[in-house]
Design an enzyme around this catalytic site. Structure first.
Site, mmCIF file in Angstrom:
data_model
loop_
_atom_site.group_PDB
_atom_site.id
_atom_site.type_symbol
_atom_site.label_atom_id
_atom_site.label_comp_id
_atom_site.label_asym_id
_atom_site.label_seq_id
_atom_site.Cartn_x
_atom_site.Cartn_y
_atom_site.Cartn_z
ATOM 1 N N PHE A 94 0.812 -1.223 0.000
ATOM 2 C CA PHE A 94 0.000 0.000 0.000
ATOM 3 C C PHE A 94 0.838 1.262 0.000
ATOM 4 O O PHE A 94 0.350 2.329 -0.386
ATOM 5 C CB PHE A 94 -0.960 -0.016 1.195
ATOM 6 C CG PHE A 94 -0.393 0.443 2.506
ATOM 7 C CD1 PHE A 94 -0.650 1.716 2.991
ATOM 8 C CD2 PHE A 94 0.380 -0.408 3.284
ATOM 9 C CE1 PHE A 94 -0.146 2.136 4.210
ATOM 10 C CE2 PHE A 94 0.883 -0.003 4.510
ATOM 11 C CZ PHE A 94 0.625 1.272 4.973
ATOM 12 N N LYS A 95 2.102 1.166 0.373
ATOM 13 C CA LYS A 95 2.943 2.354 0.400
ATOM 14 C C LYS A 95 3.127 2.954 -1.002
ATOM 15 O O LYS A 95 3.445 4.132 -1.139
ATOM 16 C CB LYS A 95 4.304 2.037 1.018
ATOM 17 C CG LYS A 95 4.239 1.418 2.420
ATOM 18 C CD LYS A 95 3.607 2.343 3.431
ATOM 19 C CE LYS A 95 3.427 1.677 4.785
ATOM 20 N NZ LYS A 95 4.648 1.428 5.514
ATOM 21 N N ASP A 96 2.914 2.157 -2.043
ATOM 22 C CA ASP A 96 3.002 2.676 -3.409
ATOM 23 C C ASP A 96 1.989 3.781 -3.665
ATOM 24 O O ASP A 96 2.223 4.675 -4.489
ATOM 25 C CB ASP A 96 2.762 1.556 -4.432
ATOM 26 C CG ASP A 96 3.912 0.573 -4.520
ATOM 27 O OD1 ASP A 96 5.066 0.999 -4.357
ATOM 28 O OD2 ASP A 96 3.646 -0.622 -4.748
ATOM 29 N N THR A 145 7.625 0.463 3.436
ATOM 30 C CA THR A 145 7.939 1.855 3.086
ATOM 31 C C THR A 145 9.282 1.955 2.379
ATOM 32 O O THR A 145 9.433 2.704 1.415
ATOM 33 C CB THR A 145 7.959 2.743 4.345
ATOM 34 O OG1 THR A 145 6.634 2.858 4.852
ATOM 35 C CG2 THR A 145 8.471 4.138 4.040
#
Length: 500
Positions: free
Chosen positions: A111-113, A146
């Site tokens: 999800f950090k993308d 991250t």
């Protein structure tokens, strides 16, 4: 829109200044002076928009020193189809009442993308807006996802260098390989002998080192951050909560205006804070459900009002949540105290000096109204992964498994089975293939992580994401490590490096 510190009223900043600087000079975090409202009519319009259109709409409300065209350009570049071939944030409808917001269809499968594909674009434009000719040295502390997402996002971005620190034994083998094989002339990676909190504390200490900042300035450089302490990292995360809600309304799974619950696996509190900010803007949210693993410091705080990091640290199968100091909680406290920076600064001082603080009853009452918190063990997480696949043919990673199990506890505790639920799925199961495979087969898999990837694909008849499949043949570039006391020295090596 201006931004201010959570710890003092010493000056205001534009969005470009906040994004460029990352952390306030007083150690606080930048927060917007107000939150723009999104009403039901605007939500109706957003139902027919693409993710990129929704993102441009939300971001423009906060980035008021950017033109609409500049924001739109950043959004289009960040979320282009070749980086998110299945769409940036698809919603998978599990059954009539439960959906999964899948945030892992980007280049690093996490999800950090969603934030770190756009942050480099925002940062480089911000530096130009504040007329800074200095090069940005991006320091990152990561508990797993991250780091790779930041490295990927900043790879060969002009005017930047990035150094990622990660806990040596605190990430999954796949996460570590993703970082250590990263390409790019401006990227650097270093393992730290310690846990994530040691790593994060070390980075914050470097940010606060006046001598180090002066040395950077002499070399024509400045510090910035890609962690969620940077407003430019947190802001894009607000978008996908609006997008998920609009998708559910467009698909007639939710009636427009009806509230939903969001279940978020979280460690540093950034992802669930973004959901809280979406609620403040007008998104119909009933309950924010905070899901933790054995490192349940947030569960205790959100239920009892006492934050205490003086406890045993557990290395779990959901490593991105192995955190005892949740940085973004500071932003929530600032908001719930009606922007009482003195009170927040005092609590943060106590946390730094004693490792704990206790909020007052007024704040605790607000927290309990907004949040439900729960946690589960590794065994429970494995049981959930196995049950989800066996009963509903849905394959998830250990972090998403934590969220799914905590949601079951919420249902038992509250009986709230009628409110539509959106479980935030934060990573591809293939980033944690050995543990997912162990959960499905009830024993530790033989071989290395790539053999586990192959076996998991065969067993579940699911496709290995292309970025994971490509890792096996990549060459390891980085193998350095340091003690937590030596992180500053690692930064000095980067300053002298000509590999840019």
């Amino acid at each position: 829109m201006n931004y201010q510190s959570t710890r003092s009223r010493t000056g205001k900043a534009t969005s470009a200044q906040a994004i460029s600087q990352g952390l306030c000079g007083d150690g606080g975090l930048f927060v917007p002076e107000q939150f723009p409202a999104v009403g039901e009519e605007e939500l109706a319009l957003m139902e027919n928009e693409s993710y990129r259109q929704r993102a441009a709409r939300i971001l423009s409300r906060y980035l008021t020193d950017f033109t609409v065209e500049e924001v739109r350009e950043c959004v289009e570049l960040a979320y282009r189809p070749d980086r998110f071939p299945e769409g940036p944030a698809p919603v998978f409808q599990l059954d009539q009442n439960v959906s999964y917001l899948e945030l892992w269809h980007g280049p690093t499968c996490a999800f950090k993308d969603m934030a770190l594909q756009i942050l480099p674009l925002l940062l480089t434009r911000s530096l130009k807006k504040i007329r800074s000719d200095r090069e940005a040295l991006i320091l990152v502390a990561t508990s797993g996802d991250t780091g790779k997402a930041a490295l990927e996002g900043f790879q060969d971005v002009e005017g930047t260098r990035i150094l990622v620190f990660y806990p040596k034994d605190g990430v999954s083998p796949m996460q570590e390989r993703q970082m250590r094989t990263q390409s790019g002339g401006n990227v650097f990676v270093c393992a730290v002998e310690g846990n994530f909190d040691d790593t994060q504390t070390g980075v914050k200490r470097i940010f606060g080192d006046a001598e180090m900042r002066e040395l950077l300035a002499k070399k024509g450089m400045m510090f910035s951050s890609a962690n969620s302490i940077n407003w430019g990292r947190l802001l894009p995360q607000i978008v996908y909560y609006f997008s998920a809600y609009c998708d559910l309304c467009a698909g007639h799974s939710v009636q427009r205006g009806a509230p939903v619950n969001f279940i978020v696996p979280t460690g540093n509190f950034g992802d669930i804070l973004a959901a809280y900010y979406a609620k403040k803007m007008g998104l119909p949210v009933h309950k924010l459900i905070c899901a933790s693993n054995a490192n349940n410091v947030l569960t205790e705080f959100l239920t009892m009002g006492k934050y205490n990091r003086n406890r045993e640290f557990y290395t779990t199968i959901s490593p991105s949540m192995d955190i005892l100091v949740s940085s973004n909680l500071e932003r929530l406290l600032y908001d719930l105290t009606d922007q009482n920076d003195e009170k927040v600064a005092d609590w943060m001082r106590r946390l730094n000096e004693t490792g704990e603080y206790q909020v007052d009853e007024a704040v605790l009452s607000k927290i309990r109204e907004l949040f439900y918190a729960g946690f589960c063990s590794d065994d429970e997480t494995r049981e959930e992964i196995k049950s989800l696949f066996a009963n509903q043919n849905y394959l998830c990673d250990p972090h998403t498994g934590v969220a799914a199990r905590v949601y079951e506890k919420y249902l038992r505790d509250t009986g709230d089975s009628k409110t539509p639920a959106v479980i935030v799925s934060t990573a591809s199961p293939y980033k944690f293939a050995p543990e997912v495979l162990r959960a499905l087969e009830d024993h530790a898999p033989a071989g290395d992580e790539f053999q586990a990837v192959s076996r998991l694909s065969q067993l579940t008849a699911t496709r290995v994401p292309a970025p994971i499949a490509a890792l096996e043949s990549k060459t390891v570039r980085f193998s350095s490590s340091c003690k937590k006391e030596e992180m500053g020295a690692a930064v000095l090596k980067i300053l002298d490096s000509e590999s840019v």
